[in-house]
Scaffold this motif. Structure first.
Motif, short mmCIF file in Angstrom:
data_model
loop_
_atom_site.label_atom_id
_atom_site.label_comp_id
_atom_site.label_asym_id
_atom_site.label_seq_id
_atom_site.Cartn_x
_atom_site.Cartn_y
_atom_site.Cartn_z
N ALA A 36 0.81 -1.23 0.00
CA ALA A 36 0.00 0.00 0.00
C ALA A 36 0.84 1.28 0.00
CB ALA A 36 -0.98 0.00 1.18
N ASN A 37 1.95 1.27 -0.72
CA ASN A 37 2.74 2.48 -0.90
C ASN A 37 2.27 3.22 -2.15
OD1 ASN A 37 5.02 2.02 1.23
ND2 ASN A 37 4.89 0.08 0.11
N ARG A 38 2.44 4.52 -2.15
CA ARG A 38 2.14 5.35 -3.32
C ARG A 38 3.44 5.96 -3.81
NH1 ARG A 38 -2.13 8.15 -5.61
NH2 ARG A 38 -3.53 7.38 -4.00
N ILE A 39 3.80 5.68 -5.07
CA ILE A 39 5.09 6.10 -5.61
C ILE A 39 4.88 6.74 -6.97
CG2 ILE A 39 7.42 5.35 -6.20
CD1 ILE A 39 6.79 2.80 -4.51
N GLU A 40 5.44 7.93 -7.17
CA GLU A 40 5.31 8.61 -8.46
C GLU A 40 6.50 9.54 -8.66
OE1 GLU A 40 1.66 10.73 -8.37
OE2 GLU A 40 2.20 11.94 -6.62
N ARG A 41 6.70 9.94 -9.90
CA ARG A 41 7.80 10.84 -10.29
C ARG A 41 9.14 10.32 -9.78
NH1 ARG A 41 3.97 14.29 -8.49
NH2 ARG A 41 5.23 15.03 -6.72
N VAL A 42 9.49 9.13 -10.24
CA VAL A 42 10.79 8.53 -9.93
C VAL A 42 11.54 8.28 -11.25
CG1 VAL A 42 9.99 7.50 -7.77
CG2 VAL A 42 9.79 6.20 -9.90
N MET A 43 12.78 7.79 -11.15
CA MET A 43 13.62 7.53 -12.32
C MET A 43 13.79 8.79 -13.18
SD MET A 43 14.34 4.38 -11.76
CE MET A 43 15.34 4.19 -13.22
N LEU A 44 13.90 9.93 -12.52
CA LEU A 44 13.94 11.19 -13.25
C LEU A 44 15.30 11.46 -13.89
CD1 LEU A 44 11.89 13.46 -10.82
CD2 LEU A 44 11.11 12.29 -12.88
N HIS A 46 4.55 10.27 -15.06
CA HIS A 46 5.35 11.49 -15.05
C HIS A 46 6.77 11.21 -14.57
CE1 HIS A 46 1.66 13.66 -15.85
NE2 HIS A 46 1.10 13.05 -14.82
N SER A 47 7.19 9.97 -14.76
CA SER A 47 8.53 9.55 -14.37
C SER A 47 9.43 9.42 -15.58
CB SER A 47 8.45 8.19 -13.64
OG SER A 47 7.67 8.27 -12.47
N GLY A 48 10.70 9.12 -15.31
CA GLY A 48 11.60 8.77 -16.40
C GLY A 48 11.37 7.32 -16.81
N GLU A 49 12.25 6.83 -17.67
CA GLU A 49 12.11 5.47 -18.15
C GLU A 49 12.40 4.49 -17.02
OE1 GLU A 49 14.09 2.45 -21.48
OE2 GLU A 49 14.52 4.59 -21.51
N GLY A 50 11.49 3.54 -16.79
CA GLY A 50 11.70 2.56 -15.74
C GLY A 50 10.48 1.67 -15.60
N ASN A 51 10.56 0.74 -14.70
CA ASN A 51 9.49 -0.23 -14.47
C ASN A 51 8.63 0.19 -13.28
OD1 ASN A 51 10.50 -2.47 -16.39
ND2 ASN A 51 12.29 -2.05 -15.10
N GLY A 52 7.37 -0.16 -13.35
CA GLY A 52 6.52 0.07 -12.19
C GLY A 52 6.94 -0.82 -11.04
N ILE A 53 7.04 -2.13 -11.31
CA ILE A 53 7.54 -3.10 -10.33
C ILE A 53 8.60 -3.93 -11.05
CG2 ILE A 53 6.96 -5.04 -8.83
CD1 ILE A 53 4.09 -3.90 -8.70
N TYR A 54 9.79 -3.96 -10.49
CA TYR A 54 10.95 -4.53 -11.16
C TYR A 54 11.48 -5.68 -10.31
CZ TYR A 54 15.41 -4.32 -13.81
OH TYR A 54 16.51 -4.59 -14.60
N LEU A 55 11.16 -6.91 -10.73
CA LEU A 55 11.62 -8.12 -10.04
C LEU A 55 12.93 -8.54 -10.70
CD1 LEU A 55 8.10 -9.77 -10.09
CD2 LEU A 55 9.13 -8.61 -8.13
N ASP A 56 14.02 -7.96 -10.26
CA ASP A 56 15.29 -8.09 -10.96
C ASP A 56 16.02 -9.37 -10.56
OD1 ASP A 56 17.31 -7.35 -12.68
OD2 ASP A 56 18.23 -5.93 -11.31
#
Length: 598
Positions: free
Chosen positions: A457-465, A495-505
């Motif tokens: 239940a986290n809210r994350i936005e505007r990352v990977m800038l 509104h983020s840079g290029e990246g994944n919403g959820i990244y299971l690396d």
């Protein structure tokens, strides 16, 4: 015989006395009240509250806590703000300056160049050069440096650059004809590769190298308003004020201390049962990037140091970590609640080195040079299993505008932990990833190295800038089956840079990823050596195609190509993020084995 007393409240002010009873009529200093608490605890008293009155507590050295500062089991010593007060533990000094023509001039206590200063609570950076996209990398440093940039450099200037998910800072040691030599082993370590993963791709010798972003700590007078330079020989900082600052009386906050609060126990004598509530932590400096080791990250604020390295440490063990204003080692049942972390040169708080039971809740993190919260450790199979941290909660925090200087850092970073809840945090405005958990990539074998990782239940936005190869939520490593999950989060990448919403690396194994809202991106699980992943019942406006399905990855059903969110998704979206009015966690702090219902 030890005895339990009635609750006692001790009072502190920034100008308190160095002795006395620390009562309402005669409040004392932080050092005096710490001695008083230790004496009371040695006599068997518990239920002790240290009440900090309003004001800025300018520390001359970090506050050091050990087992003797601990509370009783379930009866913590509480260090908290007085009602209506907003006390701040600060590591900075207020320095008055003089006018020097169009500049302000400040005498410094040492020849060290500060990484930033503050004017009216606003961070000011050292002067920066233009970018150098055509600077050429060689074993000693950089050639093809333009004459205009060379003219602005001095020994001690820093070359700053980034490649993919990594950020680098190495000091200038020689300014030559058309080139600069950079500090060793910093520059050597920046170019190292790993044994098999080809990590040099994310280094100055890799294919993504695009030159130097800028040089800082320049010579001469600052040219850009709002910036400064330092004459290290004469210990003078010169600042060019912004137009609206020109009529002010010159003064700056000069960060000095690298740490503010250190809680350090041992396995046999942990520091335990302490609560820090309503306290601000501000005004730190961090000198390491100016050293010969510089700043060379492996990933997310963990650093490669030292001479004679021939390769990167593949599993990331033995790394040093970016500095933290607050550090907890070998802690038990430690709570930070309703605190604030801001105006920090490096990172906020670390809960590591065999800490079992700790929480950071309802707190604010902003204007930080590095990451917000670090939890856990980098050794997957320690000789002493108790040295791996456990039962850590990071919940209902608001974290934004961190990693301002060290761009590879993230809001919440966790290494190996057995029992971790990252829940209901609101995270935004970051150069790299939002939440990162796990460590070791594919070098730790097939045995679980973590358990009960609950990202909820986290809210994350505007990352990977600014950086690449990350996401709103990033995971690594193998978990104990049936214990780890990523559920009911909102990852808005529109509104983020290029990246994944959820990244299971890489070696992400045994995670359930369910009932998340992922906008502007999707879920990645690219590695064939990841597996036992159930990625179902998520909502996205993306095509939602499986990324390397694999025989043990379940990728359906999911709700894809959505133009509008259905009611169930809107409910998840509305409930995600930090909540107001949440209570302080109860002691002892324990993370349940099983994930919450998705």
């Amino acid at each position: 015989m030890p005895f339990a007393s009635h609750a006692q409240t001790l009072r502190v002010t920034p100008t308190g006395s160095a002795s006395g009873a620390c009562g309402a009529a005669s409040p004392c200093s932080l050092q005096a009240v710490q001695a008083q608490v230790r004496a009371l605890r040695a006599q068997g008293h518990d239920g002790i509250t240290v009440q900090l009155q309003d004001g800025t507590y300018r520390l001359q050295q970090p506050l050091q806590f050990d087992a003797s500062d601990s509370g009783a089991g379930g009866r913590p010593v509480r260090w908290q703000a007085a009602p209506g007060a907003h006390p701040v533990l600060s590591g900075s000094r207020l320095v008055q300056g003089t006018r020097d023509g169009a500049l302000w001039s400040f005498a410094l206590p040492s020849s060290d160049a500060p990484s930033s200063v503050y004017i009216d609570g606003q961070r000011r950076w050292p002067s920066r050069s233009e970018a150098c996209p055509h600077c050429v990398v060689d074993a000693k440093g950089l050639s093809n440096v333009p004459r205009a940039i060379l003219h602005s450099l001095q020994v001690g200037s820093l070359a700053v650059m980034h490649e993919r998910w990594r950020d680098f800072r190495c000091g200038v040691v020689v300014v030559g004809q058309g080139r600069v030599d950079l500090a060793q082993p910093c520059w050597h370590n920046a170019a190292l590769d790993s044994v098999k993963n080809g990590w040099s791709v994310a280094s100055p010798v890799g294919k993504y190298y695009a030159g130097v972003d800028w040089f800082e700590n320049l010579a001469g007078d600052p040219s850009a308003p709002g910036s400064y330079t330092v004459d290290t020989a004469h210990r003078v900082l010169r600042y060019r004020p912004l137009p609206d600052e020109a009529t002010q009386v010159p003064s700056i906050e000069l960060p000095a201390l690298e740490q503010l609060l250190v809680l350090k126990g041992t396995p046999g004598a942990p520091v335990h049962d302490l609560v820090f509530r309503g306290i601000g932590f501000a005004g730190t400096e961090w000198r390491k990037p100016e050293s010969v080791d510089g700043y060379v990250p492996l990933q997310a604020g963990y650093l490669v140091d030292g001479n004679s390295r021939t390769a990167l440490p593949d599993n990331g063990e033995g790394m040093t970590r970016i500095g933290n204003a607050v550090d907890v080692e070998a802690g038990r049942d430690i709570i930070f609640d309703h605190d604030s972390f801001q105006h920090l040169a490096a990172a906020g708080i670390a809960l590591a080195a065999g800490t079992h039971g700790a929480a950071v809740t309802n707190s604010r993190f902003t204007d930080i040079g590095g990451g917000g919260v670090f939890a856990g450790d980098t050794e997957g199979h320690p000789a002493d299993p108790a040295s791996k941290s456990s039962n850590i909660v990071v919940a209902d925090n608001r974290i934004d505008h961190v990693a301002l200087a060290y761009r590879d850092n993230v809001a919440i970073m966790a290494g190996f932990v057995n029992g971790l809840v990252i829940a209901h945090n609101t995270i935004s405005d970051l150069p790299y990833s939002g939440i990162s958990v796990g460590w070791g990539w594919d070098y730790e074998g097939d045995a679980p190295v973590q358990s009960s990782i609950h990202i909820v239940a986290n809210r994350i936005e505007r990352v990977m800038l600014q950086l690449a190869d990350g996401g709103a939520i990033y995971t690594q490593a193998q978990s104990t089956p049936g214990t780890s999950c990523v559920v009911r989060n909102v990852a808005d990448m529109r509104h983020s840079g290029e990246g994944n919403g959820i990244y299971l690396d890489e070696h992400s194994t045994y995670f359930d990823v369910k009932h998340n809202v992922v906008l502007g991106s999707w879920v990645s699980a690219w590695a064939s050596w990841s597996g036992h992943l159930r990625i179902t019942d998520n909502w996205t406006d993306d095509a939602g195609k499986p990324h390397n399905p694999g025989p043990t990855k379940l990728w359906s059903p999911n709700f894809t190509y959505l133009k509008t969110l259905p009611t169930a998704a809107l409910a998840v979206q509305g409930a995600a993020g930090a909540r107001d009015g949440q209570p302080e966690p109860a002691l002892p702090i324990r993370v349940p084995t099983a994930c919450p219902n998705p």
